[in-house]
Design a protein around this motif. Structure first.
Motif, PDB file in Angstrom:
ATOM      1  N   LEU A 180      33.072  55.439  44.907  1.00 36.68           N
ATOM      2  CA  LEU A 180      33.971  54.748  44.750  1.00 36.68           C
ATOM      3  C   LEU A 180      33.704  53.150  44.234  1.00 36.68           C
ATOM      4  CD1 LEU A 180      37.468  54.220  46.891  1.00 36.68           C
ATOM      5  CD2 LEU A 180      36.253  52.299  46.201  1.00 36.68           C
ATOM      6  N   GLY A 181      34.385  52.724  43.448  1.00 36.82           N
ATOM      7  CA  GLY A 181      34.064  51.416  42.732  1.00 36.82           C
ATOM      8  C   GLY A 181      35.031  50.821  41.896  1.00 36.82           C
ATOM      9  N   LEU A 182      34.853  49.751  41.190  1.00 39.74           N
ATOM     10  CA  LEU A 182      36.000  49.158  40.428  1.00 39.74           C
ATOM     11  C   LEU A 182      35.235  49.114  38.927  1.00 39.74           C
ATOM     12  CD1 LEU A 182      37.382  48.229  42.969  1.00 39.74           C
ATOM     13  CD2 LEU A 182      37.959  46.198  41.817  1.00 39.74           C
ATOM     14  N   SER A 183      36.027  49.789  38.014  1.00 43.43           N
ATOM     15  CA  SER A 183      35.531  49.438  36.569  1.00 43.43           C
ATOM     16  C   SER A 183      36.413  48.558  35.860  1.00 43.43           C
ATOM     17  CB  SER A 183      35.683  50.820  35.924  1.00 43.43           C
ATOM     18  OG  SER A 183      37.096  51.240  36.023  1.00 43.43           O
ATOM     19  N   SER A 184      37.504  47.890  36.333  1.00 44.40           N
ATOM     20  CA  SER A 184      38.465  46.898  35.892  1.00 44.40           C
ATOM     21  C   SER A 184      38.505  45.760  36.878  1.00 44.40           C
ATOM     22  CB  SER A 184      39.743  47.702  35.496  1.00 44.40           C
ATOM     23  OG  SER A 184      39.497  48.784  34.468  1.00 44.40           O
ATOM     24  N   PRO A 185      39.115  44.650  36.563  1.00 46.06           N
ATOM     25  CA  PRO A 185      38.954  43.423  37.285  1.00 46.06           C
ATOM     26  C   PRO A 185      40.362  43.599  38.052  1.00 46.06           C
ATOM     27  CG  PRO A 185      39.445  42.788  35.298  1.00 46.06           C
ATOM     28  CD  PRO A 185      38.964  44.204  34.969  1.00 46.06           C
ATOM     29  N   PRO A 186      40.148  42.968  39.415  1.00 43.32           N
ATOM     30  CA  PRO A 186      41.418  43.133  40.387  1.00 43.32           C
ATOM     31  C   PRO A 186      42.659  42.301  39.729  1.00 43.32           C
ATOM     32  CG  PRO A 186      39.871  41.788  41.335  1.00 43.32           C
ATOM     33  CD  PRO A 186      39.375  42.237  39.824  1.00 43.32           C
ATOM     34  N   ALA A 187      43.990  42.390  40.352  1.00 42.02           N
ATOM     35  CA  ALA A 187      45.186  41.663  40.008  1.00 42.02           C
ATOM     36  C   ALA A 187      45.100  40.483  41.034  1.00 42.02           C
ATOM     37  CB  ALA A 187      46.296  42.237  39.951  1.00 42.02           C
ATOM     38  N   VAL A 188      45.650  39.235  40.574  1.00 41.39           N
ATOM     39  CA  VAL A 188      45.839  38.155  41.598  1.00 41.39           C
ATOM     40  C   VAL A 188      47.222  37.945  41.662  1.00 41.39           C
ATOM     41  CG1 VAL A 188      45.362  35.821  41.971  1.00 41.39           C
ATOM     42  CG2 VAL A 188      43.680  37.224  41.083  1.00 41.39           C
ATOM     43  N   TYR A 189      47.789  37.868  43.033  1.00 39.25           N
ATOM     44  CA  TYR A 189      49.327  37.429  43.271  1.00 39.25           C
ATOM     45  C   TYR A 189      49.134  36.415  44.510  1.00 39.25           C
ATOM     46  CZ  TYR A 189      54.060  37.535  44.844  1.00 39.25           C
ATOM     47  OH  TYR A 189      55.212  37.113  45.482  1.00 39.25           O
ATOM     48  N   ARG A 190      49.400  35.275  44.026  1.00 40.99           N
ATOM     49  CA  ARG A 190      49.357  34.254  45.139  1.00 40.99           C
ATOM     50  C   ARG A 190      48.069  34.345  45.930  1.00 40.99           C
ATOM     51  NH1 ARG A 190      55.850  34.480  46.283  1.00 40.99           N
ATOM     52  NH2 ARG A 190      56.407  34.062  44.053  1.00 40.99           N
ATOM     53  N   ASP A 191      48.148  34.604  47.149  1.00 40.80           N
ATOM     54  CA  ASP A 191      46.918  34.733  48.064  1.00 40.80           C
ATOM     55  C   ASP A 191      46.236  36.214  48.250  1.00 40.80           C
ATOM     56  OD1 ASP A 191      46.903  31.959  48.137  1.00 40.80           O
ATOM     57  OD2 ASP A 191      47.898  31.874  50.104  1.00 40.80           O
ATOM     58  N   LEU A 192      46.741  37.095  47.246  1.00 43.48           N
ATOM     59  CA  LEU A 192      46.164  38.506  47.469  1.00 43.48           C
ATOM     60  C   LEU A 192      45.575  38.765  46.281  1.00 43.48           C
ATOM     61  CD1 LEU A 192      49.496  40.088  48.875  1.00 43.48           C
ATOM     62  CD2 LEU A 192      47.517  39.420  49.993  1.00 43.48           C
ATOM     63  N   ILE A 193      44.397  39.494  46.652  1.00 37.60           N
ATOM     64  CA  ILE A 193      43.752  40.382  45.370  1.00 37.60           C
ATOM     65  C   ILE A 193      43.990  41.617  45.535  1.00 37.60           C
ATOM     66  CG2 ILE A 193      41.451  40.666  44.669  1.00 37.60           C
ATOM     67  CD1 ILE A 193      41.998  37.912  44.728  1.00 37.60           C
ATOM     68  N   ILE A 194      44.675  42.326  44.241  1.00 38.54           N
ATOM     69  CA  ILE A 194      45.106  43.614  44.510  1.00 38.54           C
ATOM     70  C   ILE A 194      43.976  44.462  43.660  1.00 38.54           C
ATOM     71  CG2 ILE A 194      47.044  45.280  44.190  1.00 38.54           C
ATOM     72  CD1 ILE A 194      48.858  42.702  44.269  1.00 38.54           C
TER      73      ILE A 194
END
Length: 631
Positions: free
Chosen positions: A195-209
């Motif tokens: 399990l990992g990340l190949s794409s950057p996360p999204a940012v919504y206000r004070d959340l990292i999605i």
């Protein structure tokens, strides 16, 4: 997000600039992979125009591979052919620029900050061990309430990092020593699966999605759930189950207990956010195993669906499934917020596409199609025991499909003789048979499925020009010949592995052209506005065929579309309105990310791209980031 004021990063940029004042403003930033969380990839900058784009010249380059080193950053298995052992590593990254500083994930276990006007290195963060940052880039969180800006990104091993944007130092108080282990028990299903990340996360206000990258096979493994983390502390805030659990909405589309511990059904590209409405859109991919569904009969929600959730809570709002019971690996790699003008009003919408390059334009508040979508009967015949293909699939009446969808023996390429011979041999060796759209795979022959696992369209996605109402995207016409074979445990897998319908020596597809195209859709009418072949082929017989591409375009308010993406190591500018080619330049290697544009601290509009090669059957041959400006 682009309109917010950023507090701390300006200090380091000002210190780095000897004379020029800091002129970059939020409108000139490129603050996320898609410029903002809409992923429209549209810049309001207008300094580079159709009239002067021909004067673009390279002004700086940056080498990502650390000086004095050689060899790949991540050890390569012995099975990798020698021609790919070049000493360089491939990147699909798009840099982020905020107030004059460029932030970039490299394939050499490092994240770097550069002076965006000169390419001068400001700081470097080296990931511990043999870890690697997500191959497509990083995200920027602007901070707030006494907390400075942060660079956030995932890694190959499932860590979520937060760095101080001014210094590159891990943020104390975010997880442990600036990193959160995302391999938590509730998603790992009692396994040690990847399990990992190949794409950057999204940012919504004070959340990292975050979405995730999980295994292609076997079926059991890490869950593809989407999660949101506190940007200050790294604590988990909410989880959305991409396979509905008992008691949740839409549970029951998996026969029996086939939903349990199932992997796949993950967002491996980009979560899209409507900040104004507080909605996050999750483009969910296919279940594992994505070529056989005999052990998961049913529609398999939320596989291949765009799912809208409350961005603050993860609460389900609506979904639209683009493929039922996917057994072709068509995923859902493309989602973009757009506006549709109709009857004197503007409708907030979202354009989504799976790899078939069929575009579904939906009301982004309700999920209802803005153009007719019909459930169309599709072939169901297969000799694979136990498979139950879904009898219909959703197909939009408008826009028309952007790519090729079927194959017949008469479609085989006519020449030259060497290409024809290689293609005829592939047809014989793999027992390739004609195919229709959504034809199920078989055990007695290879279904030449169009488009294959590269699309159509893929993770590069498209760009939307709101002034002209045009959505621009690059399309591949490339099949995947696929045949199944029963495994010792009774399941079904690929008989001859993953194959593509092309000559491996030249990279030219085996069916008649066109092979690679750039297409513009008028979202206000649903009509295709124009289509042009994309890329230069080395063989003069196929000068107008185009080439296979990976990565995507951007558009600007001055009426330009920029795209790299092609295997011919070029970057190009087109007039967005007509598709006319206006400018091109040779890169050190192919760009398989997406270009971006920004205003540098000295006031110039600049165009930048990461050029490494290393995709579309090419080795990586460069480590450069290249920037252009008009001069």
């Amino acid at each position: 997000m682009d309109a917010r004021r950023f507090r701390r990063v300006a200090a380091i940029v000002i210190a780095a600039l000897p004379v020029a004042p800091l002129l970059a403003q939020a409108g000139g930033d490129w603050s996320s992979y898609g410029r903002d969380e809409s992923h429209a990839r549209f810049s309001p900058l207008t300094e580079i125009t159709p009239a002067n784009v021909g004067k673009l010249r390279q002004v700086w380059s940056y080498h990502m591979r650390p000086a004095g080193t050689a060899g790949e950053s991540i050890p390569m298995p012995d099975s990798v052919p020698a021609k790919f052992r070049t000493g360089f590593s491939a990147s699909e990254a798009t840099p982020v620029v905020v107030k004059g500083t460029m932030y970039l994930a490299t394939p050499y276990r490092r994240v770097v900050a550069l002076d965006a006007a000169t390419g001068r290195e400001l700081w470097v963060f080296a990931l511990p061990g043999n870890d690697q940052p997500s191959t497509r880039g990083v995200a920027y969180w602007p901070g707030g309430k006494g907390v400075g800006p942060r660079i956030v990104f995932g890694s190959r091993t499932g860590k979520l990092f937060a760095l101080d944007a001014a210094t590159g130092k891990p943020v104390d108080g975010f997880g442990t020593a600036g990193a959160v282990d995302m391999k938590t028990p509730e998603v790992m299903n009692g396994t040690r699966a990847p399990l990992g990340l190949s794409s950057p996360p999204a940012v919504y206000r004070d959340l990292i999605i975050t979405g995730s990258r999980v295994q292609e096979m076997p079926t059991k493994g890490a869950a593809g759930d989407v999660r949101a983390w506190d940007a200050r502390t790294g604590k988990l805030v909410w989880t959305f189950h991409t396979i509905p659990q008992p008691g949740e909405a839409n549970f029951g589309t998996w026969e029996g207990e086939s939903w349990k511990n199932r992997s796949g059904v993950n967002v491996w590209t980009f979560v899209v956010v409507d900040d104004k409405r507080g909605i996050a859109y999750l483009p969910v991919g296919a279940p594992t195993f994505d070529r056989w569904g005999g052990d998961r009969k049913g529609a398999n929600l939320y596989g291949n669906s765009i799912v809208a959730v409350e961005a603050a809570t993860g609460k389900y709002l609506w979904h639209f499934q683009t493929v039922h019971h996917d057994i072709w690996d068509v995923d859902l790699p493309t989602a973009t917020l757009i506006d549709v003008r109709r009857g004197g009003r503007t409708i907030p919408a979202i354009a989504v596409m799976n790899k078939t390059a069929m575009m579904f334009i939906l009301d982004r508040v309700t999920g209802k199609p803005l153009y007719d979508v019909r459930e169309v009967p599709v072939p169901t015949d297969t000799d694979v025991a136990g498979e139950q293909p879904w009898p219909t699939q959703p197909m939009p009446v408008k826009p028309a499909p952007l790519g090729r969808l079927t194959y017949d023996a008469a479609d085989l390429v006519a020449g030259p003789p060497a290409l024809r011979a290689a293609c005829e041999k592939m047809v014989t060796d793999l027992k390739i048979a004609p195919s229709k759209l959504f034809q199920p795979l078989r055990a007695d022959s290879s279904v030449n499925f169009f488009p294959g696992s590269l699309g159509g369209v893929d993770w590069g996605g498209g760009a939307f020009d709101p002034k002209q109402g045009l959505y621009v995207i690059n399309v591949n016409n490339l099949a995947s010949p696929q045949q199944l074979a029963q495994q010792p445990d009774g399941s079904w897998g690929m008989k001859a592995g993953y194959a593509y319908f092309l000559d491996p020596e030249t990279g030219n597809p085996c069916q008649k052209p066109p092979w690679g195209e750039l297409v513009a859709v008028n979202v206000n009418t649903g009509d295709i506005a124009w289509r042009k072949v994309l890329g230069k082929n080395d063989d003069p017989l196929f000068a107008d065929a185009g080439v296979i591409s990976a990565g995507g375009p951007i558009t600007t308010a001055s009426g330009l579309t920029f795209i790299g993406a092609t295997r011919d190591s070029m970057i190009r500018a087109f007039e967005t309105r007509t598709g006319a080619l206006l400018w091109s330049a040779t890169l050190p290697a192919s760009n398989y990310g997406t270009p971006m544009t920004y205003r540098a601290a000295d006031g110039r509009q600049m165009l930048a791209t990461v050029a490494t090669g290393g995709f579309a059957f090419q080795p990586a041959t460069s480590d450069q980031v290249v920037a252009y400006a008009v001069r």
